[in-house]
Design a protein around this motif. Structure first.
Motif, PDB file in Angstrom:
ATOM      1  N   GLU A  63     -15.456 -12.627   2.329  1.00  0.00           N
ATOM      2  CA  GLU A  63     -16.256 -13.862   2.303  1.00  0.00           C
ATOM      3  C   GLU A  63     -17.572 -13.561   1.579  1.00  0.00           C
ATOM      4  N   CYS A  64     -17.823 -14.312   0.505  1.00  0.00           N
ATOM      5  CA  CYS A  64     -19.021 -14.076  -0.307  1.00  0.00           C
ATOM      6  C   CYS A  64     -19.995 -15.217  -0.037  1.00  0.00           C
ATOM      7  N   SER A  65     -21.067 -14.930   0.656  1.00  0.00           N
ATOM      8  CA  SER A  65     -22.032 -15.992   0.978  1.00  0.00           C
ATOM      9  C   SER A  65     -23.438 -15.501   0.712  1.00  0.00           C
ATOM     10  N   LEU A  66     -24.159 -16.269  -0.097  1.00  0.00           N
ATOM     11  CA  LEU A  66     -25.520 -15.911  -0.515  1.00  0.00           C
ATOM     12  C   LEU A  66     -25.487 -14.495  -1.086  1.00  0.00           C
ATOM     13  N   GLY A  67     -26.249 -13.554  -0.520  1.00  0.00           N
ATOM     14  CA  GLY A  67     -26.264 -12.221  -1.140  1.00  0.00           C
ATOM     15  C   GLY A  67     -25.258 -11.250  -0.555  1.00  0.00           C
ATOM     16  N   ASP A  68     -24.444 -11.703   0.406  1.00  0.00           N
ATOM     17  CA  ASP A  68     -23.628 -10.747   1.167  1.00  0.00           C
ATOM     18  C   ASP A  68     -22.126 -10.942   0.995  1.00  0.00           C
ATOM     19  N   VAL A  69     -21.403  -9.815   1.159  1.00  0.00           N
ATOM     20  CA  VAL A  69     -19.941  -9.832   1.198  1.00  0.00           C
ATOM     21  C   VAL A  69     -19.531  -9.417   2.611  1.00  0.00           C
ATOM     22  N   PHE A  70     -18.773 -10.292   3.279  1.00  0.00           N
ATOM     23  CA  PHE A  70     -18.313 -10.010   4.644  1.00  0.00           C
ATOM     24  C   PHE A  70     -16.796  -9.832   4.608  1.00  0.00           C
ATOM     25  N   TYR A  71     -16.306  -8.671   5.012  1.00  0.00           N
ATOM     26  CA  TYR A  71     -14.864  -8.416   5.064  1.00  0.00           C
ATOM     27  C   TYR A  71     -14.392  -8.944   6.417  1.00  0.00           C
ATOM     28  N   ARG A  72     -13.720 -10.113   6.388  1.00  0.00           N
ATOM     29  CA  ARG A  72     -13.458 -10.852   7.617  1.00  0.00           C
ATOM     30  C   ARG A  72     -12.285 -10.271   8.392  1.00  0.00           C
ATOM     31  N   PRO A  73     -12.476 -10.050   9.687  1.00  0.00           N
ATOM     32  CA  PRO A  73     -11.356  -9.542  10.485  1.00  0.00           C
ATOM     33  C   PRO A  73     -10.346 -10.645  10.778  1.00  0.00           C
TER      34      PRO A  73
ATOM     35  N   ILE B 112       0.847  -1.207   0.000  1.00  0.00           N
ATOM     36  CA  ILE B 112       0.000   0.000   0.000  1.00  0.00           C
ATOM     37  C   ILE B 112       0.884   1.258   0.000  1.00  0.00           C
ATOM     38  N   LYS B 113       2.132   1.109   0.455  1.00  0.00           N
ATOM     39  CA  LYS B 113       3.059   2.260   0.434  1.00  0.00           C
ATOM     40  C   LYS B 113       3.362   2.678  -1.004  1.00  0.00           C
ATOM     41  N   GLU B 114       3.121   1.761  -1.967  1.00  0.00           N
ATOM     42  CA  GLU B 114       3.294   2.087  -3.399  1.00  0.00           C
ATOM     43  C   GLU B 114       1.940   2.257  -4.083  1.00  0.00           C
ATOM     44  N   ASP B 115       0.878   2.454  -3.281  1.00  0.00           N
ATOM     45  CA  ASP B 115      -0.492   2.586  -3.831  1.00  0.00           C
ATOM     46  C   ASP B 115      -0.951   1.334  -4.590  1.00  0.00           C
ATOM     47  N   ILE B 116      -0.455   0.185  -4.175  1.00  0.00           N
ATOM     48  CA  ILE B 116      -0.901  -1.088  -4.759  1.00  0.00           C
ATOM     49  C   ILE B 116      -1.745  -1.815  -3.720  1.00  0.00           C
ATOM     50  N   THR B 117      -2.944  -2.252  -4.112  1.00  0.00           N
ATOM     51  CA  THR B 117      -3.773  -2.995  -3.159  1.00  0.00           C
ATOM     52  C   THR B 117      -3.778  -4.483  -3.519  1.00  0.00           C
ATOM     53  N   VAL B 118      -3.848  -5.318  -2.476  1.00  0.00           N
ATOM     54  CA  VAL B 118      -3.849  -6.783  -2.644  1.00  0.00           C
ATOM     55  C   VAL B 118      -4.922  -7.349  -1.720  1.00  0.00           C
ATOM     56  N   ASN B 119      -5.913  -7.974  -2.316  1.00  0.00           N
ATOM     57  CA  ASN B 119      -7.030  -8.520  -1.544  1.00  0.00           C
ATOM     58  C   ASN B 119      -7.347  -9.928  -2.022  1.00  0.00           C
ATOM     59  N   CYS B 120      -8.223 -10.610  -1.290  1.00  0.00           N
ATOM     60  CA  CYS B 120      -8.714 -11.892  -1.808  1.00  0.00           C
ATOM     61  C   CYS B 120     -10.212 -12.002  -1.571  1.00  0.00           C
ATOM     62  N   ILE B 121     -10.834 -12.826  -2.398  1.00  0.00           N
ATOM     63  CA  ILE B 121     -12.244 -13.140  -2.177  1.00  0.00           C
ATOM     64  C   ILE B 121     -12.347 -14.591  -1.716  1.00  0.00           C
ATOM     65  N   CYS B 122     -13.307 -14.841  -0.853  1.00  0.00           N
ATOM     66  CA  CYS B 122     -13.517 -16.171  -0.277  1.00  0.00           C
ATOM     67  C   CYS B 122     -14.960 -16.599  -0.543  1.00  0.00           C
ATOM     68  N   PRO B 123     -15.235 -17.049  -1.779  1.00  0.00           N
ATOM     69  CA  PRO B 123     -16.614 -17.415  -2.087  1.00  0.00           C
ATOM     70  C   PRO B 123     -17.039 -18.702  -1.384  1.00  0.00           C
ATOM     71  N   ALA B 124     -18.310 -18.751  -1.010  1.00  0.00           N
ATOM     72  CA  ALA B 124     -18.934 -20.014  -0.608  1.00  0.00           C
ATOM     73  C   ALA B 124     -19.239 -20.787  -1.893  1.00  0.00           C
ATOM     74  N   PHE B 125     -20.164 -21.719  -1.869  1.00  0.00           N
ATOM     75  CA  PHE B 125     -20.402 -22.570  -3.046  1.00  0.00           C
ATOM     76  C   PHE B 125     -21.083 -21.780  -4.166  1.00  0.00           C
ATOM     77  N   VAL B 126     -20.416 -21.737  -5.306  1.00  0.00           N
ATOM     78  CA  VAL B 126     -20.939 -21.059  -6.498  1.00  0.00           C
ATOM     79  C   VAL B 126     -21.022 -22.098  -7.604  1.00  0.00           C
ATOM     80  N   GLU B 127     -22.089 -22.079  -8.384  1.00  0.00           N
ATOM     81  CA  GLU B 127     -22.238 -23.085  -9.441  1.00  0.00           C
ATOM     82  C   GLU B 127     -21.298 -22.773 -10.611  1.00  0.00           C
TER      83      GLU B 127
END
Ligand SMILES: NC(=O)c1ccc[n+]([C@@H]2O[C@H](COP(=O)([O-])OP(=O)(O)OC[C@H]3O[C@@H](n4cnc5c(N)ncnc54)[C@H](O)[C@@H]3O)[C@@H](O)[C@H]2O)c1
Length: 271
Positions: A236-246, A179-194
């Motif tokens: 964390e992506c579950s059903l209709g919601d996105v939860f940013y997990r601590p 982030i000190k170089e203005d670069i962001t790194v994140n991940c998504i954690c989907p539940a079951f998606v078809e």
């Protein structure tokens, strides 16, 4: 027009993201080892889509993907390190071969780690290299596809779970530095998606009320594109919601000190 690379872009979550980005004015390199599907999809999606046959578990293949994209589009703004596979070897089986009349263990197949863990690390490494060379000092964003199996135990696919947990640890560790170089790194954690990941009979057996719609996953990706302050997050992506997990709570003051106040000792120690 901003430029994205989406690995595993010829199917499932990757393909949905490719279509979403294209409809929002991006140029997209679809990177996948399935050349038949990838070529067909890119030709159907128009001139802003470009297919590059890629095996993310191979350094040379990913290096070629990034080099070609940068040469073609002149910048790389967003990388979705999304390609992934499930376990290719059960850790529970008693697998051996005979040497004479002695049973000897067989080397396990760790292809899952090569694709799901080495792959995103190669992708992150290459993304940072090219972000630093974007014209006008414009930096970029990386989103890696982890899983809800990166947050909870998953006994049917333990190698997969190890990789996906590893991705959560990776993004949380590197984000405060990049982030000190203005670069962001994140991940998504989907539940079951078809998608095409799980066996067809499993997809059929999964109760509909536990299937997360693709729109939730796309919402999580878009949140990382829109919000420059989101980094080091596991969404964390579950059903209709996105939860940013601590991150886990510290059990005592020493552990809090270790991760929040001891950085100088670690940095000096590894200098
Ligand atoms: N579908 C789910 O329920 C779910 C849940 C959580 C996380 N995920 C993760 O989402 C990501 C995408 O999976 P999906 O569900 O869309 O599956 P999918 O099988 O539909 O798509 C995966 C794509 O990745 C490609 N791929 C596989 N190995 C590759 C390699 N070595 N190099 C390049 N491409 C490769 C495949 O050809 C395919 O097109 C994976 O990382 C997966 O672990 C999926």
């Amino acid at each position: 027009m901003p430029v994205a690379i989406v690995t595993g872009g010829a199917s499932g979550i990757g393909l949905a993201l490719v279509k979403h980005l294209l409809s929002n004015g991006w140029k997209v390199t679809i990177a996948d080892m399935n050349a038949t599907a990838g070529t067909k999809i890119a030709s159907e999606l128009g001139s802003s889509a470009y297919f590059h046959e890629t095996d993310v578990s191979s350094w040379d293949s990913q290096a070629s993907l990034f080099r070609t994209t940068f040469e073609k589009f002149k910048s790389i703004d967003f990388v979705a390190a999304n390609a992934g596979i499930d376990d290719r070897q059960s850790l529970y089986e008693d697998v051996y071969e005979m040497v004479g009349d002695t049973q000897v263990p067989v080397k396990p197949n760790l292809k899952t780690l090569e694709v799901d863990l080495n792959g995103p690390i190669y992708g992150l490494w290459l993304a940072i290299f090219y972000f630093r060379r974007n014209p006008g000092g414009k930096k970029g964003k990386v989103v890696i596809t982890s899983s809800n199996a990166g947050l909870y135990p998953f006994p049917t696919n333990p190698q997969y779970a190890a990789c996906k947990h590893g991705i959560v640890g990776l993004v949380r560790s590197v984000a405060p530095v990049f982030i000190k170089e203005d670069i962001t790194v994140n991940c998504i954690c989907p539940a079951f998606v078809e998608t095409n990941l799980a066996p067809k009979n499993l997809v059929k057996a999964m109760p509909r009320e536990h299937v997360t719609p693709m729109s939730t996953v796309i919402k999580a990706f878009q949140s990382f594109i829109d919000d420059d302050t989101l980094t080091g997050q596991a969404a964390e992506c579950s059903l209709g919601d996105v939860f940013y997990r601590p991150v886990l709570e510290y059990p005592n003051e020493s552990e809090r000190w270790m991760f929040e106040e001891s950085s100088k000792i670690w940095e000096d120690g590894y200098e």
